[in-house]
Design a protein around this motif. Structure first.
Motif, mmCIF file in Angstrom:
data_model
loop_
_atom_site.group_PDB
_atom_site.id
_atom_site.type_symbol
_atom_site.label_atom_id
_atom_site.label_comp_id
_atom_site.label_asym_id
_atom_site.label_seq_id
_atom_site.Cartn_x
_atom_site.Cartn_y
_atom_site.Cartn_z
ATOM 1 N N UNK A 194 -54.791 -12.994 29.057
ATOM 2 C CA UNK A 194 -55.462 -14.247 28.666
ATOM 3 C C UNK A 194 -55.307 -15.358 29.695
ATOM 4 N N UNK A 195 -54.370 -15.198 30.621
ATOM 5 C CA UNK A 195 -54.207 -16.208 31.663
ATOM 6 C C UNK A 195 -55.187 -15.961 32.812
ATOM 7 N N UNK A 196 -55.824 -14.805 32.785
ATOM 8 C CA UNK A 196 -56.713 -14.439 33.885
ATOM 9 C C UNK A 196 -58.169 -14.271 33.462
ATOM 10 N N UNK A 197 -58.381 -13.848 32.214
ATOM 11 C CA UNK A 197 -59.735 -13.482 31.794
ATOM 12 C C UNK A 197 -60.055 -14.051 30.415
ATOM 13 N N UNK A 198 -61.215 -14.660 30.300
ATOM 14 C CA UNK A 198 -61.666 -15.207 29.028
ATOM 15 C C UNK A 198 -63.043 -14.636 28.677
ATOM 16 N N UNK A 199 -63.213 -14.269 27.402
ATOM 17 C CA UNK A 199 -64.514 -13.810 26.934
ATOM 18 C C UNK A 199 -65.417 -15.016 26.701
ATOM 19 N N UNK A 200 -66.495 -15.070 27.422
ATOM 20 C CA UNK A 200 -67.463 -16.143 27.258
ATOM 21 C C UNK A 200 -68.504 -15.797 26.195
ATOM 22 N N UNK A 222 -60.368 -16.055 36.165
ATOM 23 C CA UNK A 222 -59.800 -17.149 36.943
ATOM 24 C C UNK A 222 -59.927 -16.814 38.433
ATOM 25 N N UNK A 223 -60.380 -17.785 39.189
ATOM 26 C CA UNK A 223 -60.549 -17.567 40.621
ATOM 27 C C UNK A 223 -61.979 -17.248 40.999
ATOM 28 N N UNK A 225 -66.056 -18.253 40.487
ATOM 29 C CA UNK A 225 -66.816 -19.442 40.124
ATOM 30 C C UNK A 225 -67.633 -19.259 38.851
ATOM 31 N N UNK A 226 -68.293 -18.118 38.725
ATOM 32 C CA UNK A 226 -69.210 -17.894 37.614
ATOM 33 C C UNK A 226 -68.740 -16.734 36.729
ATOM 34 N N UNK A 227 -68.986 -16.829 35.416
ATOM 35 C CA UNK A 227 -68.688 -15.676 34.551
ATOM 36 C C UNK A 227 -69.606 -14.511 34.887
ATOM 37 N N UNK A 228 -69.147 -13.306 34.615
ATOM 38 C CA UNK A 228 -69.923 -12.106 34.916
ATOM 39 C C UNK A 228 -70.063 -11.235 33.677
ATOM 40 N N UNK A 229 -71.174 -10.506 33.630
ATOM 41 C CA UNK A 229 -71.367 -9.532 32.556
ATOM 42 C C UNK A 229 -70.785 -8.189 32.983
ATOM 43 N N UNK A 230 -70.128 -7.540 32.027
ATOM 44 C CA UNK A 230 -69.608 -6.202 32.236
ATOM 45 C C UNK A 230 -70.076 -5.312 31.090
ATOM 46 N N UNK A 231 -70.351 -4.059 31.412
ATOM 47 C CA UNK A 231 -70.604 -3.096 30.351
ATOM 48 C C UNK A 231 -69.271 -2.691 29.745
#
Length: 271
Positions: A194-200, A222-223, A225-231
């Motif tokens: 949770x310190x590195x990745x957040x579900x948008x 974190x680190x 700029x933009x959120x990304x989609x993952x399958x």
């Protein structure tokens, strides 16, 4: 005396003839009325169809198979049915719904004529299920249980939170090249560390355009700029995340995504 008797007989015969005709006509009317009532009775739904029904995929297939995408199209307008014996039903989904007029085919079957594909609904008595059939698809509805709360329908935020909790909440071990790292998740809105990745965002099919033909989730790392989609894909308790690529579709104004290489592998631990 004989003449008088003869006249009386003629009068009696002439009087009895109309009565027989009346009786015959009454009998014919009774038969016709009975037939009409029989026809009317076939145009009413059987009492066994009465009640509340939910698409079996909503709380069954999605949670047992840990998938959403295969059934999202059926959640658009037909997720919940409320049926009585009249000529309409209450039908609800994530985006469409309301009181819908139906065409009753027989006591155990009806269709919705004003829908594009004119779906047919048939009660499967041996299984106590209702089958919805369109050209190339079949969906099943089971009776809604009194303990089931489906208030998250038609509310994107509640819908997403429900499935995020049911599918993703927990503690994970991450498989890496150097071994296994333990990851603790204390917030249902986070996956991985949770310190590195957040579900948008969780792709849940509320838009009219479908940019994915696979289960997708948007993560903000974190680190970056933009959120990304993952399958995403569950196999038992193993969660695999896949990178994605996309192309902008000028005609629709949306981006179309494709699933790429494996990005991360997480093993969900039982709470």
């Amino acid at each position: 005396m004989n003449k008088l008797l003869f006249l009386l007989l003629i009068i009696l015969v002439s009087c009895s003839k109309p009565k027989k005709q009346v009786q015959a006509e009454k009998k014919e009317l009774a038969v016709a009325s009975s037939s009409e009532n029989a026809i009317k009775s076939t145009k009413q739904l059987d009492k066994k169809l009465q009640g509340e029904w939910i698409n079996t995929a909503l709380l069954d297939s999605t949670l047992t198979q840990k998938k959403l995408e295969p059934w999202l199209s059926s959640f658009y307008g037909e997720m919940y049915l409320k049926i009585n014996q009249k000529d309409s039903i209450d039908i609800e989904g994530n985006m469409d719904g309301g009181i819908i007029k139906i065409e009753i085919k027989n006591p155990f079957s009806f269709k919705i004529p004003n829908y594009t594909e004119e779906p047919t609904f048939t009660y499967l008595e041996n299984q106590d299920l209702i089958q919805q059939k369109v050209a190339y698809h079949k969906f099943l509805f089971r009776r809604k249980r009194a303990t089931e709360d489906i208030s998250f329908m038609a509310d994107e935020e509640k819908f997403n939170n429900f499935f995020l909790k049911k599918l993703f909440e927990g503690n994970y071990l991450e498989l890496t090249n150097s071994g296994i790292n333990k990851i603790s998740i204390n917030d249902k809105s986070f996956i991985g560390d949770p310190k590195k990745t957040k579900i948008e965002r969780l792709w849940s099919g509320f838009e009219t355009f479908t940019p994915f033909d696979f289960d997708a989730i948007q993560l903000k790392e974190i680190g970056k700029k933009e959120p990304e989609y993952f399958g995403w894909e569950f196999s038992g308790d193993t969660l695999k995340l896949y990178s994605t690529s996309h192309k902008f579709d000028e005609e629709s104004g949306f981006a179309k995504y494709e699933r790429g290489k494996l990005y991360r592998t997480l093993i969900k631990q039982n709470l």
